[in-house]
Design an enzyme around this catalytic site. Structure first.
Site, mmCIF file in Angstrom:
data_model
loop_
_atom_site.group_PDB
_atom_site.id
_atom_site.type_symbol
_atom_site.label_atom_id
_atom_site.label_comp_id
_atom_site.label_asym_id
_atom_site.label_seq_id
_atom_site.Cartn_x
_atom_site.Cartn_y
_atom_site.Cartn_z
ATOM 1 C CE LYS A 11 1.112 1.074 4.450
ATOM 2 N NZ LYS A 11 1.813 2.647 5.382
ATOM 3 C CG ASP A 145 -0.245 0.058 8.105
ATOM 4 O OD1 ASP A 145 -0.622 1.045 9.088
ATOM 5 O OD2 ASP A 145 1.069 0.083 7.797
#
EC number: 2.7.1.148
Length: 266
Positions: A11, A145
């Site tokens: 990401k 995350d």
């Protein structure tokens, strides 16, 4: 068991702003976007050792520090005894093979994505019946995350300490990632931010950022404006200045930079 390859995607943080602090943690508002072209590959393969939990791959840390192993321990803590035994029996027969492509210590979420993918693999293979919310709760014990990767959204607004993940419907941007050969310490960057740069974003700006498209957000902001961790990271790791190029943005606490590729005229 039929061997299946699972992809653990990277990401980038389109923007990352600090909203405040919660004990030793920082509350953020950030737009996470998946990078389809960059991923690790995970699979279960028959074990060749008698270890309790075997990882096959190129890792720079001890097993106990590996996010996949941490996810395994967190999963066992969450499950009842019977389901936990199923997981333990699986790991007595199979190792987790990981082909690493996502750079580590790079702000791309590689370790978190691997942990999330492992949890989803166990849930699928063993038919544990855990919901995405339950998997995200387990994952949060591994890293802030991890919940984003559990949900598997292309793009999402992530807030709190990572536990609030809200899908943001938009087209994926064609992201190009550049990662300098620098290992960045996320805790050190956050600590310096708190000491020298602490300036929480206000609620009105938070709501504005949550509604803006990633393309428009990047068009409107510089690297420093988009990411509150850019300035402390540059101060801590002065070599980063040599790698920064105009038009690139900073992901997480670094060291990766990214840009949106320009569409070629046909």
């Amino acid at each position: 068991m039929k061997m299946k390859l699972y992809r653990a995607y990277a990401k980038v943080n389109i923007f990352l702003k600090i909203q405040g602090s919660r004990g030793n943690y920082h509350e953020i508002v950030s737009r996470f976007m998946r990078v389809p072209s960059l991923y690790d590959e995970l699979s279960f393969v028959p074990k060749e050792s008698s270890e309790e939990f075997e990882l096959i791959g190129s890792f720079s840390c001890k097993r106990e520090q590996n996010t996949i192993y941490k996810a395994y321990r967190a999963l066992l803590e969450f499950l009842d005894e019977a389901s936990g035994l199923h997981v333990e029996n699986l790991m007595q027969k199979y190792a987790v093979k990981v082909t690493k492509n996502i750079p580590t210590f790079a702000g791309l979420g590689g370790g978190s994505s691997d942990a999330a993918t492992f949890l989803k693999m166990c849930n699928e293979v063993l038919h544990l019946g855990l919901s995405q919310n339950e998997l995200a709760l387990i994952g949060l014990h591994v890293g802030a995350d991890v919940p984003f990767f559990i949900y598997g959204y292309n793009s999402a607004n992530v807030s709190g300490i990572g536990e609030v993940v809200e899908e943001f419907k938009e087209e994926l941007l064609d992201i190009e990632v550049f990662t300098p050969q620098l290992e960045i310490s996320t805790p050190k960057v956050y600590n310096l931010y708190r000491e020298n740069f602490y300036n929480p974003v206000d609620g009105f700006e938070v709501e504005r950022l949550k509604k803006i498209s990633s393309k428009d957000a990047l068009s409107a902001m510089s690297a420093a404006e988009a990411n509150d961790l850019f300035a402390p990271a540059i101060q801590l790791y002065k070599e980063l200045k040599n790698h920064y190029k105009y038009g690139y943005y900073f992901s997480g606490s670094g060291s990766s930079f990214f840009r949106v590729k320009e569409k070629e005229n046909i």
